[in-house]
Enzyme design. Structure first.
Site, short mmCIF file in Angstrom:
data_model
loop_
_atom_site.label_atom_id
_atom_site.label_comp_id
_atom_site.label_asym_id
_atom_site.label_seq_id
_atom_site.Cartn_x
_atom_site.Cartn_y
_atom_site.Cartn_z
N PRO A 283 -6.25 -10.26 6.64
CA PRO A 283 -6.69 -11.28 7.60
C PRO A 283 -8.15 -11.16 7.99
O PRO A 283 -8.71 -12.10 8.55
CB PRO A 283 -5.78 -11.02 8.81
CG PRO A 283 -5.44 -9.56 8.73
CD PRO A 283 -5.31 -9.29 7.26
N LEU A 284 -8.76 -10.03 7.67
CA LEU A 284 -10.19 -9.83 7.96
C LEU A 284 -11.02 -9.88 6.69
O LEU A 284 -12.17 -9.43 6.66
CB LEU A 284 -10.40 -8.49 8.69
CG LEU A 284 -9.57 -8.28 9.95
CD1 LEU A 284 -9.83 -6.90 10.54
CD2 LEU A 284 -9.85 -9.36 10.99
N GLY A 285 -10.43 -10.43 5.61
CA GLY A 285 -11.16 -10.50 4.35
C GLY A 285 -11.52 -9.13 3.81
O GLY A 285 -12.61 -8.93 3.27
N MET B 229 0.04 -1.56 6.62
CA MET B 229 -0.08 -0.18 6.13
C MET B 229 -0.65 -0.07 4.72
O MET B 229 -0.66 1.01 4.14
CB MET B 229 1.28 0.52 6.21
CG MET B 229 1.77 0.71 7.63
SD MET B 229 3.28 1.71 7.71
CE MET B 229 2.70 3.31 7.10
N ARG C 102 -10.30 1.08 16.22
CA ARG C 102 -10.19 -0.23 15.57
C ARG C 102 -8.79 -0.80 15.72
O ARG C 102 -8.62 -2.01 15.90
CB ARG C 102 -10.56 -0.08 14.09
CG ARG C 102 -10.86 -1.37 13.37
CD ARG C 102 -12.12 -2.06 13.85
NE ARG C 102 -13.27 -1.18 13.94
CZ ARG C 102 -13.99 -0.75 12.89
NH1 ARG C 102 -13.64 -1.09 11.66
NH2 ARG C 102 -15.04 0.01 13.07
N HIS D 26 7.54 -9.11 -3.15
CA HIS D 26 6.10 -8.88 -2.98
C HIS D 26 5.24 -9.88 -3.76
O HIS D 26 4.21 -10.34 -3.26
CB HIS D 26 5.76 -7.44 -3.40
CG HIS D 26 4.57 -6.88 -2.71
ND1 HIS D 26 4.43 -5.54 -2.40
CD2 HIS D 26 3.43 -7.46 -2.25
CE1 HIS D 26 3.27 -5.34 -1.79
NE2 HIS D 26 2.64 -6.49 -1.70
N GLY E 50 -7.13 2.59 9.66
CA GLY E 50 -6.77 3.98 9.87
C GLY E 50 -7.57 4.59 11.01
O GLY E 50 -7.56 5.80 11.20
N TYR F 261 3.19 0.62 -1.56
CA TYR F 261 2.20 1.33 -0.74
C TYR F 261 2.47 2.83 -0.73
O TYR F 261 1.60 3.61 -0.37
CB TYR F 261 2.22 0.83 0.71
CG TYR F 261 1.91 -0.63 0.93
CD1 TYR F 261 1.43 -1.45 -0.09
CD2 TYR F 261 2.12 -1.20 2.19
CE1 TYR F 261 1.17 -2.79 0.13
CE2 TYR F 261 1.85 -2.54 2.42
CZ TYR F 261 1.39 -3.33 1.39
OH TYR F 261 1.14 -4.66 1.62
N SER G 135 6.39 -13.27 -0.68
CA SER G 135 4.98 -12.96 -0.47
C SER G 135 4.21 -13.44 -1.69
O SER G 135 4.68 -13.30 -2.83
CB SER G 135 4.80 -11.44 -0.28
OG SER G 135 3.45 -11.11 -0.04
#
Length: 276
Positions: free
Chosen positions: A189-191, A22, A236, A110, A232, A52, A139
């Site tokens: 994860p998708l750069g 998110m 996708r 975080h 969003g 966020y 994280s």
């Protein structure tokens, strides 16, 4: 169909390997609607964070989606400025109130921060003992951060969420976490979208009728990494979930592994940890 393929954490809790991230989703209609799309598309793992500023949106989607709470896995994270024992407990109560939940499935520190993560972790251990969280983790922790934490903790972290994609595959850190029975989750994860037109990834995807994005997510899952793509866009979101009907070959994986360049799109934890 629910996307429920899961990985067992060190305490036995099952964590879905695909989650809905998110980050950057605007609180209100955008975040709530996107989260609802994800759940309707079969996602059962929602990843948000205090910073966020969309925990309330996540909570509304969870409350109205029609999926029983126990079938969902909800992660949120403690922000840097709330580190410290008492402030952590207070921040958690704010998060859980915004989410409208009685418990969260995973609570993460975080970022490592300057010098408070040991006291912060003691508060995490209390939340875990009090059954307000089903699992606790970190994280953006490097090996030395985890080593320091392990010297002082009663309960070891179950997850480390890190930036991970083909240009930053974090192999050494992943192997270290595996040796400590700490699951790894990939953020960005998708750069951050920079790699979805990469010719190498598109060529691999072409063999399976898949996009470069689907190839990256599949690569992460086959490596034993949990992945949390953010979008969003309804189409996708569905596309990102459609990754369980093909398998990359050893040759495919070798090509993707070979893309590693140590390139970060997000901050380096060694620098950002001092930025409060």
């Amino acid at each position: 169909m629910a996307l429920t393929q899961s990985l067992k954490l060190s305490n036995g809790v099952m964590m879905p390997v695909l989650g809905f991230g998110m980050w950057k989703l605007q609180d209100g209609n955008e975040a709530e609607t996107a989260t609802m799309w994800a759940i309707k598309s079969g996602y059962r793992h929602i990843d948000t964070a205090a910073i966020y500023k969309n925990e309330e949106s996540a909570g509304r989607a969870i409350a109205s989606c029609g999926v029983p709470r126990e079938e969902l896995f909800v992660t949120t994270k403690l922000w840097n400025s709330d580190q410290g024992y008492e402030s952590t407990l207070s921040a958690f109560e704010k998060s859980i109130k915004k989410l409208g939940l009685e418990y969260v499935d995973l609570y993460l520190i975080h970022w490592p921060g300057k010098d408070k993560f040991i006291d912060t972790w003691k508060a995490f251990e209390k939340l875990y003992a009090d059954k307000k969280v089903r699992a606790i983790g970190v994280s953006n922790f490097h090996e030395h951060h985890i080593e320091e934490l392990l010297k002082h903790c009663k309960v070891a972290p179950m997850v480390n969420q890190i930036e991970l994609h083909p240009l930053l595959n974090q192999k050494a850190l992943c192997e270290y976490c595996k040796s400590k029975n700490i699951a790894v989750t990939a953020w960005s994860p998708l750069g951050q979208g920079h790699l979805v037109e990469d010719a190498r990834l598109k060529a691999i995807g072409g063999k399976y009728g898949k996009t470069a994005a689907q190839v990256m997510l599949r690569w992460e899952i086959q490596a034993g990494v949990i992945t949390i793509p953010k979008s969003g866009n309804e189409a996708r979101i569905k596309e990102n979930g459609n990754i369980f009907d093909f398998e990359l070959t050893a040759e495919d994986i070798q090509v993707i592994d070979g893309m590693n360049a140590g390139h970060r799109y997000g901050p380096d934890p060694e620098v950002f940890m001092n930025d409060f």
